[in-house]
Design a protein around this motif. Structure first.
Motif, PDB file in Angstrom:
ATOM      1  N   LYS A  16      81.845 -18.411  31.843  1.00 24.17           N
ATOM      2  CA  LYS A  16      82.649 -19.413  31.139  1.00 24.17           C
ATOM      3  C   LYS A  16      83.723 -18.751  30.278  1.00 24.17           C
ATOM      4  O   LYS A  16      84.845 -19.241  30.187  1.00 24.17           O
ATOM      5  CB  LYS A  16      81.761 -20.330  30.298  1.00 24.17           C
ATOM      6  CG  LYS A  16      80.940 -21.292  31.136  1.00 24.17           C
ATOM      7  CD  LYS A  16      80.053 -22.161  30.277  1.00 24.17           C
ATOM      8  CE  LYS A  16      79.213 -23.070  31.164  1.00 24.17           C
ATOM      9  NZ  LYS A  16      78.287 -23.881  30.377  1.00 24.17           N
ATOM     10  N   ASP A  17      83.383 -17.645  29.628  1.00 26.81           N
ATOM     11  CA  ASP A  17      84.393 -16.915  28.847  1.00 26.81           C
ATOM     12  C   ASP A  17      85.472 -16.338  29.756  1.00 26.81           C
ATOM     13  O   ASP A  17      86.654 -16.357  29.411  1.00 26.81           O
ATOM     14  CB  ASP A  17      83.746 -15.786  28.044  1.00 26.81           C
ATOM     15  CG  ASP A  17      83.278 -16.227  26.667  1.00 26.81           C
ATOM     16  OD1 ASP A  17      83.449 -17.416  26.319  1.00 26.81           O
ATOM     17  OD2 ASP A  17      82.747 -15.377  25.934  1.00 26.81           O
ATOM     18  N   ILE A  18      85.072 -15.838  30.916  1.00 26.35           N
ATOM     19  CA  ILE A  18      86.049 -15.314  31.871  1.00 26.35           C
ATOM     20  C   ILE A  18      86.991 -16.427  32.308  1.00 26.35           C
ATOM     21  O   ILE A  18      88.204 -16.234  32.394  1.00 26.35           O
ATOM     22  CB  ILE A  18      85.346 -14.685  33.105  1.00 26.35           C
ATOM     23  CG1 ILE A  18      84.511 -13.484  32.705  1.00 26.35           C
ATOM     24  CG2 ILE A  18      86.345 -14.325  34.189  1.00 26.35           C
ATOM     25  CD1 ILE A  18      85.295 -12.283  32.260  1.00 26.35           C
ATOM     26  N   LYS A  19      86.444 -17.610  32.553  1.00 26.23           N
ATOM     27  CA  LYS A  19      87.287 -18.750  32.941  1.00 26.23           C
ATOM     28  C   LYS A  19      88.271 -19.082  31.820  1.00 26.23           C
ATOM     29  O   LYS A  19      89.454 -19.339  32.078  1.00 26.23           O
ATOM     30  CB  LYS A  19      86.424 -19.970  33.282  1.00 26.23           C
ATOM     31  CG  LYS A  19      87.250 -21.136  33.774  1.00 26.23           C
ATOM     32  CD  LYS A  19      86.396 -22.294  34.226  1.00 26.23           C
ATOM     33  CE  LYS A  19      87.258 -23.408  34.787  1.00 26.23           C
ATOM     34  NZ  LYS A  19      86.473 -24.540  35.280  1.00 26.23           N
ATOM     35  N   GLN A  20      87.799 -19.065  30.575  1.00 22.66           N
ATOM     36  CA  GLN A  20      88.695 -19.331  29.446  1.00 22.66           C
ATOM     37  C   GLN A  20      89.801 -18.277  29.383  1.00 22.66           C
ATOM     38  O   GLN A  20      90.961 -18.594  29.111  1.00 22.66           O
ATOM     39  CB  GLN A  20      87.910 -19.370  28.128  1.00 22.66           C
ATOM     40  CG  GLN A  20      86.989 -20.558  27.988  1.00 22.66           C
ATOM     41  CD  GLN A  20      87.729 -21.885  28.000  1.00 22.66           C
ATOM     42  OE1 GLN A  20      88.867 -22.007  27.559  1.00 22.66           O
ATOM     43  NE2 GLN A  20      87.074 -22.898  28.541  1.00 22.66           N
ATOM     44  N   ALA A  21      89.438 -17.020  29.645  1.00 27.95           N
ATOM     45  CA  ALA A  21      90.436 -15.948  29.644  1.00 27.95           C
ATOM     46  C   ALA A  21      91.450 -16.153  30.760  1.00 27.95           C
ATOM     47  O   ALA A  21      92.662 -15.967  30.554  1.00 27.95           O
ATOM     48  CB  ALA A  21      89.749 -14.586  29.787  1.00 27.95           C
ATOM     49  N   MET A  22      90.976 -16.543  31.950  1.00 26.11           N
ATOM     50  CA  MET A  22      91.895 -16.767  33.065  1.00 26.11           C
ATOM     51  C   MET A  22      92.871 -17.896  32.757  1.00 26.11           C
ATOM     52  O   MET A  22      94.023 -17.858  33.174  1.00 26.11           O
ATOM     53  CB  MET A  22      91.122 -17.061  34.358  1.00 26.11           C
ATOM     54  CG  MET A  22      90.414 -15.839  34.914  1.00 26.11           C
ATOM     55  SD  MET A  22      89.705 -16.067  36.566  1.00 26.11           S
ATOM     56  CE  MET A  22      88.304 -17.121  36.253  1.00 26.11           C
ATOM     57  N   LYS A  23      92.432 -18.894  32.001  1.00 24.35           N
ATOM     58  CA  LYS A  23      93.299 -20.014  31.629  1.00 24.35           C
ATOM     59  C   LYS A  23      94.254 -19.659  30.481  1.00 24.35           C
ATOM     60  O   LYS A  23      95.133 -20.436  30.154  1.00 24.35           O
ATOM     61  CB  LYS A  23      92.454 -21.206  31.194  1.00 24.35           C
ATOM     62  CG  LYS A  23      91.713 -21.888  32.314  1.00 24.35           C
ATOM     63  CD  LYS A  23      90.914 -23.032  31.723  1.00 24.35           C
ATOM     64  CE  LYS A  23      90.323 -23.925  32.766  1.00 24.35           C
ATOM     65  NZ  LYS A  23      89.583 -25.045  32.161  1.00 24.35           N
ATOM     66  N   GLY A  24      94.026 -18.484  29.849  1.00 24.43           N
ATOM     67  CA  GLY A  24      94.890 -18.058  28.754  1.00 24.43           C
ATOM     68  C   GLY A  24      94.392 -18.433  27.383  1.00 24.43           C
ATOM     69  O   GLY A  24      95.109 -18.274  26.386  1.00 24.43           O
ATOM     70  N   HIS A  25      93.162 -18.923  27.280  1.00 28.01           N
ATOM     71  CA  HIS A  25      92.634 -19.370  25.996  1.00 28.01           C
ATOM     72  C   HIS A  25      92.026 -18.251  25.152  1.00 28.01           C
ATOM     73  O   HIS A  25      91.560 -18.507  24.041  1.00 28.01           O
ATOM     74  CB  HIS A  25      91.576 -20.465  26.200  1.00 28.01           C
ATOM     75  CG  HIS A  25      92.149 -21.764  26.658  1.00 28.01           C
ATOM     76  ND1 HIS A  25      92.999 -22.531  25.895  1.00 28.01           N
ATOM     77  CD2 HIS A  25      92.002 -22.426  27.835  1.00 28.01           C
ATOM     78  CE1 HIS A  25      93.344 -23.606  26.558  1.00 28.01           C
ATOM     79  NE2 HIS A  25      92.763 -23.566  27.753  1.00 28.01           N
TER      80      HIS A  25
END
Length: 172
Positions: A16-25
């Motif tokens: 989930k953190d990786i997904k947030q990073a991919m989205k730029g968050h």
């Protein structure tokens, strides 16, 4: 930081953190914590990411000699991250490092990289396990004992970098 999977719960939070990073968050300087995911209240959370904050290409870097020893949880985590990247339309590639350590042919002459049956088998094994297509997996030899630059080693690295840049530019 590499993938470390201690439990299913921690693994899911990490994805989930990786997904947030991919989205730029996720802002620069954030330390991924398998104990808790980033929250909107965190000082490193970016509520309004720009195009420059978002991931343009997902690159998975794996030691070629470790492919056969990857745990089922690590494989599942890589698959989940790839799936999240696909959902976000982020192009993906993998880099297999230390290829000279798995194949004596390559160790003797790095030009044998695309003739090596051992390397091809390792790439196919990684492709089957994680799901990267063969044409998205780039083998590279690391500089670790060399004193001088070597054009053959450089050409493998530069080929991977060129394709990485091309993938990133196709998304802009």
């Amino acid at each position: 930081m590499g993938l470390e999977c201690n439990s299913n719960r921690h693994r899911k939070v990490y994805v989930k953190d990786i997904k947030q990073a991919m989205k730029g968050h996720v802002k620069d300087g954030y330390t991924f914590n398998p104990e808790r995911k980033i929250s909107k209240e965190d000082q490193y959370y970016n509520p309004a990411p720009t195009a420059n904050d978002k991931v343009h290409v997902l690159v998975c870097v794996v030691d070629a000699s470790a492919v056969s020893q990857m745990s089922p949880k690590a494989i599942e985590t890589l698959q989940d991250i790839r799936e999240e990247a696909s959902d976000l339309n982020i192009p993906q590639m993998a880099i297999l490092t230390k290829i000279d350590l798995i194949c004596p042919e390559i160790k003797n002459d790095v030009k044998n990289v695309y003739r090596s049956k051992i390397l091809k088998k390792k790439m196919e094994e990684f492709s089957a396990a994680v799901g990267y297509p063969m044409n998205s997996i780039f083998p590279v030899k690391n500089y670790h004992e060399e004193i001088n630059f070597n054009n053959d080693i450089d050409s493998l690295i530069l080929s991977a970098v060129r394709d990485l840049i091309n993938l990133g530019q196709s998304e802009c």
